[in-house]
Scaffold this motif. Structure first.
Motif, short mmCIF file in Angstrom:
data_model
loop_
_atom_site.label_atom_id
_atom_site.label_comp_id
_atom_site.label_asym_id
_atom_site.label_seq_id
_atom_site.Cartn_x
_atom_site.Cartn_y
_atom_site.Cartn_z
N ARG A 152 -166.16 106.37 -42.66
CA ARG A 152 -165.36 106.58 -44.00
C ARG A 152 -164.80 105.19 -44.27
O ARG A 152 -164.41 104.75 -45.43
CB ARG A 152 -164.54 107.61 -44.01
N PHE A 153 -164.34 104.41 -43.26
CA PHE A 153 -163.29 103.37 -43.46
C PHE A 153 -164.14 102.30 -43.98
O PHE A 153 -163.81 101.36 -44.84
CB PHE A 153 -162.69 102.87 -41.99
N ILE A 154 -165.46 102.13 -43.45
CA ILE A 154 -166.34 101.08 -44.17
C ILE A 154 -166.57 101.40 -45.58
O ILE A 154 -166.73 100.58 -46.35
CB ILE A 154 -167.55 101.18 -43.17
N LEU A 155 -166.60 102.95 -45.92
CA LEU A 155 -166.90 103.16 -47.24
C LEU A 155 -165.60 102.75 -48.16
O LEU A 155 -165.75 102.21 -49.29
CB LEU A 155 -167.32 104.64 -47.42
N ALA A 156 -164.55 102.84 -47.55
CA ALA A 156 -163.32 102.53 -48.19
C ALA A 156 -163.01 101.12 -48.62
O ALA A 156 -162.77 100.71 -49.47
CB ALA A 156 -162.04 103.02 -47.55
N ILE A 157 -163.67 100.38 -47.44
CA ILE A 157 -163.50 98.87 -47.58
C ILE A 157 -164.46 98.23 -48.96
O ILE A 157 -164.10 97.67 -49.70
CB ILE A 157 -164.06 98.17 -46.30
N ILE A 158 -165.63 98.92 -49.12
CA ILE A 158 -166.47 98.51 -49.95
C ILE A 158 -165.88 99.09 -51.44
O ILE A 158 -166.19 98.40 -52.43
CB ILE A 158 -167.91 99.41 -49.79
N ALA A 159 -165.36 100.19 -51.56
CA ALA A 159 -164.75 100.68 -52.59
C ALA A 159 -163.39 100.07 -53.14
O ALA A 159 -163.57 99.78 -54.43
CB ALA A 159 -164.16 102.17 -52.29
N VAL A 160 -162.80 99.45 -52.13
CA VAL A 160 -161.50 98.58 -52.52
C VAL A 160 -162.02 97.09 -53.09
O VAL A 160 -161.53 96.44 -53.72
CB VAL A 160 -160.49 98.33 -51.11
N ILE A 161 -163.14 96.70 -52.38
CA ILE A 161 -163.77 95.36 -52.91
C ILE A 161 -164.11 95.55 -54.43
O ILE A 161 -164.29 94.65 -55.04
CB ILE A 161 -164.81 94.99 -52.04
N ILE A 162 -164.95 96.77 -54.63
CA ILE A 162 -165.40 97.05 -55.86
C ILE A 162 -164.39 97.02 -56.88
O ILE A 162 -164.24 96.50 -58.35
CB ILE A 162 -166.25 98.28 -55.90
N PHE A 163 -163.14 97.74 -56.36
CA PHE A 163 -161.98 97.88 -57.36
C PHE A 163 -161.14 96.58 -57.63
O PHE A 163 -160.78 96.15 -58.65
CB PHE A 163 -160.90 98.98 -56.62
N ALA A 164 -161.26 95.49 -56.33
CA ALA A 164 -160.70 94.28 -56.72
C ALA A 164 -161.56 93.44 -57.66
O ALA A 164 -161.02 92.72 -58.44
CB ALA A 164 -160.62 93.69 -55.35
N TYR A 165 -162.83 93.63 -57.71
CA TYR A 165 -163.43 93.07 -58.59
C TYR A 165 -163.55 93.47 -59.95
O TYR A 165 -163.36 92.53 -61.10
CB TYR A 165 -165.17 93.36 -58.27
N ASN A 166 -163.24 94.72 -60.24
CA ASN A 166 -163.13 95.17 -61.64
C ASN A 166 -161.51 94.93 -62.07
O ASN A 166 -161.22 94.92 -63.25
CB ASN A 166 -163.54 96.65 -61.76
N VAL A 167 -160.58 95.28 -60.89
CA VAL A 167 -159.07 95.30 -61.59
C VAL A 167 -158.31 94.47 -60.50
O VAL A 167 -157.69 94.86 -59.69
CB VAL A 167 -158.78 96.58 -61.41
N PRO A 168 -158.50 93.07 -60.77
CA PRO A 168 -157.78 92.19 -59.89
C PRO A 168 -156.39 91.84 -60.14
O PRO A 168 -155.81 91.27 -59.36
CB PRO A 168 -158.83 90.91 -60.09
N GLN A 169 -155.92 92.41 -61.43
CA GLN A 169 -154.81 91.77 -61.85
C GLN A 169 -153.44 92.27 -60.85
O GLN A 169 -152.49 91.44 -60.97
CB GLN A 169 -154.25 92.24 -63.28
N PHE A 170 -153.68 93.27 -60.28
CA PHE A 170 -152.61 93.99 -59.20
C PHE A 170 -152.62 93.01 -57.94
O PHE A 170 -151.31 92.97 -57.53
CB PHE A 170 -152.79 95.33 -59.00
N GLY A 171 -153.49 92.21 -57.59
CA GLY A 171 -153.36 91.65 -56.33
C GLY A 171 -153.19 90.02 -56.54
O GLY A 171 -153.17 89.28 -55.51
#
Length: 319
Positions: free
Chosen positions: A7-26
């Protein structure tokens, strides 16, 4: 036989996708204080680690020095030397960035939780696994910056060892010692809520991964990375794992290790800590041009090692 994706691997993938679409918070200048939150988070991670650490189990593993030497030499010498052998073939700045990222990954300490869990599943020498995984993090504070700094200095990057070691001591050693000193009051609670603390650890790591990738996507860093280059990097990481895994197994057989000790040597000696990797990354590469791709090999390796070792552990458990 069914295999579940971690599940942690899936979470990492999800976070990377989120960072691609919503980078402004980081990105730098964001109102969301990710750097501050992650710094406090890492302090708490190692504080809770100190609370959970069992001195009796560490002491029981001190006597098997051949096993400990093999694990630590594999972690901090064999891994980096294999990557170092590829250095003469590095010709361009892009290749140097990828090579430095591989060296950083190779020089990292072993991970504690997954090493111990997998050794336990495979019915290996658990006390020795606890000892090696624990001591590895302490050794890494000294060794990892030496390996990385050697080649960052050659590239003209400012690399202040004194500042780095001070930050690592404050970020890792101090909270661990504080946790150990308060074991009388919090050891039982830390063990009771171990699963929740593991979830907290992973959440902090995901936060750092988000920030790293958000900045990279925002600045179009990955636009220069071709699919072919990523595939080559993936194959190198997988090959590195298996080379070290079988070298450790060969040496263990020559030293006439028991099956339990061989399992511990191979499982602990091939692990690389994502927890230490993310905090080392924050300190070692915060002002370098290569920082955007530094975590990439580590995340590939982390996912690969969990998948491969899970399969091996399941097979060994049935022996």
């Amino acid at each position: 036989m069914k295999f579940k994706i971690d599940r942690f691997i899936l979470a990492i993938i999800a976070v990377i996708i989120f960072a691609y679409n919503v980078p402004q918070f980081g990105i730098e200048g964001s109102r969301f204080p990710i750097s501050t939150i992650s710094s406090v988070g890492f302090f708490l991670i190692f504080f809770f680690y100190g609370l959970k650490l069992s001195p009796s189990q560490i002491k029981s593993g001190l006597y098997n020095w051949k096993l400990h030497m093999l694990v630590q030499l594999s972690t901090f010498v064999l891994f980096p030397l294999i990557i170092f052998m590829c250095y003469p073939f590095v010709n361009t700045p892009e290749q140097h960035s990828f090579w430095l990222a591989l060296l950083f990954m190779a020089a990292l300490p072993s991970t504690v939780s997954s090493s111990v869990v997998m050794v336990s599943v495979a019915r290996g020498n658990v006390p020795a696994a606890i000892f090696n995984a624990s001591i590895s993090g302490i050794i890494g504070i000294v060794i990892t910056p030496l390996w990385v700094g050697l080649f960052m200095e050659k590239s003209g990057t400012d690399f202040d060892y004194s500042s780095i070691y001070i930050n690592l001591i404050i970020g890792i050693i101090v909270p661990v010692i504080l946790g150990i000193s308060l074991q009388k009051y919090g050891h039982a609670l830390a063990l009771k809520y171990s699963k929740q603390l593991t979830l907290f650890d992973k959440s902090v790591i995901l936060l750092v991964i988000y920030k790293s990738f958000a900045e990279s996507f925002y600045n179009n860093i990955f636009s220069s990375i071709k699919l072919f280059d990523f595939a080559i990097l993936f194959l190198i990481v997988i090959a590195l794992f298996f080379i070290v895994f079988y070298i450790i197994g060969f040496i263990a057989s020559k030293l006439k290790f028991s099956t339990e000790d061989t399992i511990t040597a191979q499982f602990c000696g091939t692990k690389k800590s994502l927890v230490h990797g993310t905090i080392f990354y924050k300190i070692l590469f915060k002002n370098t041009a290569a920082s955007s791709v530094i975590l990439l090999p580590l995340m590939i390796f982390h996912a690969s090692q969990i998948f491969i070792i899970s399969i091996v552990a399941s097979k060994l458990a049935r022996r």
